[in-house]
Design an enzyme around this catalytic site. Structure first.
Site, short mmCIF file in Angstrom:
data_model
loop_
_atom_site.label_atom_id
_atom_site.label_comp_id
_atom_site.label_asym_id
_atom_site.label_seq_id
_atom_site.Cartn_x
_atom_site.Cartn_y
_atom_site.Cartn_z
CB THR A 148 -0.97 0.02 1.20
OG1 THR A 148 -0.24 -0.18 2.41
CG2 THR A 148 -2.03 -1.07 1.04
CE LYS A 174 0.49 -3.53 3.08
NZ LYS A 174 -0.46 -2.64 3.87
CB THR A 185 -3.26 -3.94 7.41
OG1 THR A 185 -4.38 -3.17 7.75
CG2 THR A 185 -3.36 -5.32 7.99
CD GLU A 265 2.05 5.12 6.74
OE1 GLU A 265 1.72 5.73 7.76
OE2 GLU A 265 1.25 4.53 6.00
CG ASN A 388 -0.22 8.43 8.92
OD1 ASN A 388 -0.83 7.49 8.44
ND2 ASN A 388 1.07 8.37 9.22
CB SER A 393 -8.58 14.08 2.91
OG SER A 393 -7.21 14.26 3.18
#
Lengths: 393, 393
Positions: A148, A174, A185, A265, A388, A393
């Site tokens: 992802t 992942k 996840t 991230e 995040n 959005s």
């Protein structure tokens, strides 16, 4: 090399059209046997996705012939319709492979609360089955299709020599840097061609995840979908003892767990928090986890600031019955420099160079026993906030 | 109006030179009686500053005549020398005021692990004593001198009519938005001219903090120095019953707690998390706290994204024995729009306008009982990361 490295496994990764980006989003890992032992570990969150509900039941008999995984949608909080989507996916894979649906595990990752495009997913299954292959490229394609926010595909392989012959363990995972992210996840599939009774598969996988994925805590957020699956084909004909199997599976999981952290991230530093001389492993883990969940500690690391006061104040939040220690005896080293000794200032923090490397180490000596553990986390950065705050959005 | 609003109190705020900025850094609040009842609530952190060690002992007799507070250094993890500094400060204040040191409480805020400039602090005490006054300006000066990363001084006053007369409660607090920050420690002094036995002061203060400061959780970090002090002078001659006293003290603490949240480091949104229909208040609080500590939830709010999936996944991390509920029955409203009903998507999240106001409300209905609480937190922003990565470097 990845999940297809052990004998008896084929994999595929294709584009079913679930992702707006058009990137690959459907992976399939098939165990062609001759044996079909399987075990799985799932999130402990009480809010779980439909795929977790399905797979928990499907793996209870200790056998699985295939795992189908998709990115582009987590299928969580999607009600009875979402569970039907997960079930239909297993049925479709089973039909195409000529096996029973109860031998097909399902795992999904992506946004919570949105129904999957089930028509695209089901239409993708025959394409994935048609693409199944036992080569490296197929394994890599599967690892790629589950990404992802990951920036790289994560795979690992170990070959183990035993007195009775050689067996291989492969894995893919992942997850953008967290054990238990709410959206990014963690999904992981581990394969082996060893001959493994189902009970041993379960024991080895639980032992491995306890000291690997359970010791990665990037942001303290527990996923609704985390799934780690081990499948054993027995195709090597080699029957390792439980210790050898556990060691190999643990190595694969540790390797993949480190790859998750390295791709976290927005992170600019990986932080290894080692707690030494605790009364128990659980006590050490509680202390490490308290430190790993401090935004103040993590922001300080982003600023290359060896702020031991913030570390000590987190250590002090752990209740005494969980981790006995005397606050006046605590030592803290950052990158090997003991900046705090016996609960007070020691070496000059200026001696700590944090800018030179992505890797940062904290060593916290509790002077209370002889247990030791290491937990991995990341720093808190502008990029983390950006990724995040903009995700859905 | 602030701590000097009730009769019987004088205050001062001066510059002792502890802060590199040259801003005021030493505050003194003196109770001139005729009574000297006092109570205090401290951090539950096991690593505590020398001032907390001193003040815990000093308040045990239920009496205090003065509180001396400094910014520019927390005096935490400073060893026996740090404790001597705290003790010497109390002694100096006592000498100047002609009282006993055991009646002087000490509170400090600033960086951990660094000794205070004790010579400057002690030299500042006579200056502060000389500046003591009972007017508004003196109270405001005291509230200003305890600020660290606070952008505004925080004060509150209530006057309460009772059948036997009128009494007043005043308060000041500092803390950049958190109940329990590791560095931006929360300090609070509440004064009243009511006649209050020490046991009532303790009961009222504990009841008030439990539902106010304990329900602010900006970043989950527990301070080593948090201190809330209540002093009662009895100068009004009015003896309220415990309920009336508790209500007034709670109002002051709630007012100050909201001011802390409104001035939180780097925050762009205040988030009120209301959990309804829980089995108990503790269950509701556990759910609210789990949500308040999610960086993913907080970053989503920064992005004006009503991401109910992240909220639900945090609710699901609370163990069933702590908060019984059925995940399939959870409702979540953001700013009054029920985006999740019965554990699944409901109203269109596009209907939620988060950009219009600093205030954001989450309402989480557990459908499990009839208990309800509200917890306050903030969003996670670039400015938070910036402030906390640059603080000590």
């Amino acid at each position: 090399m990845t999940v297809t490295a052990p004998q008896g496994f084929r994999a595929a990764g294709i584009t079913a059209g679930l992702k707006a980006s058009g990137n690959p989003d459907l992976a399939l890992v098939v165990n062609d046997g001759p044996e079909f032992s399987a075990a799985a570990v799932f999130t402990s969150n009480r809010v779980v996705g439909a795929p977790v509900m399905w797979s928990r039941q499907a793996v209870k008999d200790g056998a699985a012939r295939a795992v189908v995984l998709n990115s582009g949608g987590a299928n969580v909080c999607t009600g009875p319709g979402g569970f039907q989507d997960a079930h239909a996916t297993a049925e479709k894979v089973a039909d195409e492979l000529g096996i029973g649906a109860i031998d097909v595990l399902v795992a999904s990752t992506g946004l919570i609360g949105v129904r999957l495009a089930a028509d695209k997913l089901l239409a993708g299954v025959p394409v994935a089955v048609g693409a199944l292959a036992a080569d490296d490229a197929a394994g890599t394609a599967a690892a790629t299709a589950i990404m992802t926010t990951d920036t790289v595909a994560k795979t690992a392989v170990r070959t183990v020599e035993t007195p009775s012959g050689t067996f291989t363990v492969g894995g893919m995972a992942k997850g953008a840097g967290m054990l238990a992210p709410a959206l990014a996840t963690m999904l992981c599939v581990v394969t082996t061609d060893a001959v493994v009774p189902a009970a041993d598969a379960d024991a080895a996988l639980r032992a491995a995840t306890r000291v690997t994925f359970d010791r990665v805590d990037s942001d303290g957020a527990m996923s609704t979908s985390d799934t780690v699956v081990l499948m054993a084909s027995g195709a090597s004909g080699v029957t390792p003892d439980l210790a050898a199997l556990t060691e190999a599976v643990t190595e694969i999981c540790a390797d993949l767990a480190r790859q998750l952290i390295a791709d976290a991230e927005g992170a600019s530093h990986d932080i290894a928090i080692t707690v030494t001389n605790a009364t128990t492993e659980d006590a050490a883990l509680a202390v490490a986890r308290a430190v790993s969940r401090s935004n103040l500690v993590k922001a300080a690391v982003f600023g290359n600031d060896p702020n031991w006061g913030r570390i000590l104040s987190q250590v002090g939040t752990v209740p005494e019955d969980v981790a006995p220690f005397d606050p006046a005896e605590l030592d803290v080293s950052v990158n090997g420099v003991m900046v705090c000794q016996a609960g007070g200032a020691h070496e000059d923090p200026e001696k700590v160079d944090m800018a030179a490397s992505r890797d940062v180490t904290f060593t916290i000596d509790l002077h209370a026993g002889d247990a030791e553990i290491t937990l991995w986390t990341n720093d808190l950065t502008h990029d983390y906030v950006h990724e995040n705050s903009a995700y859905s959005s």
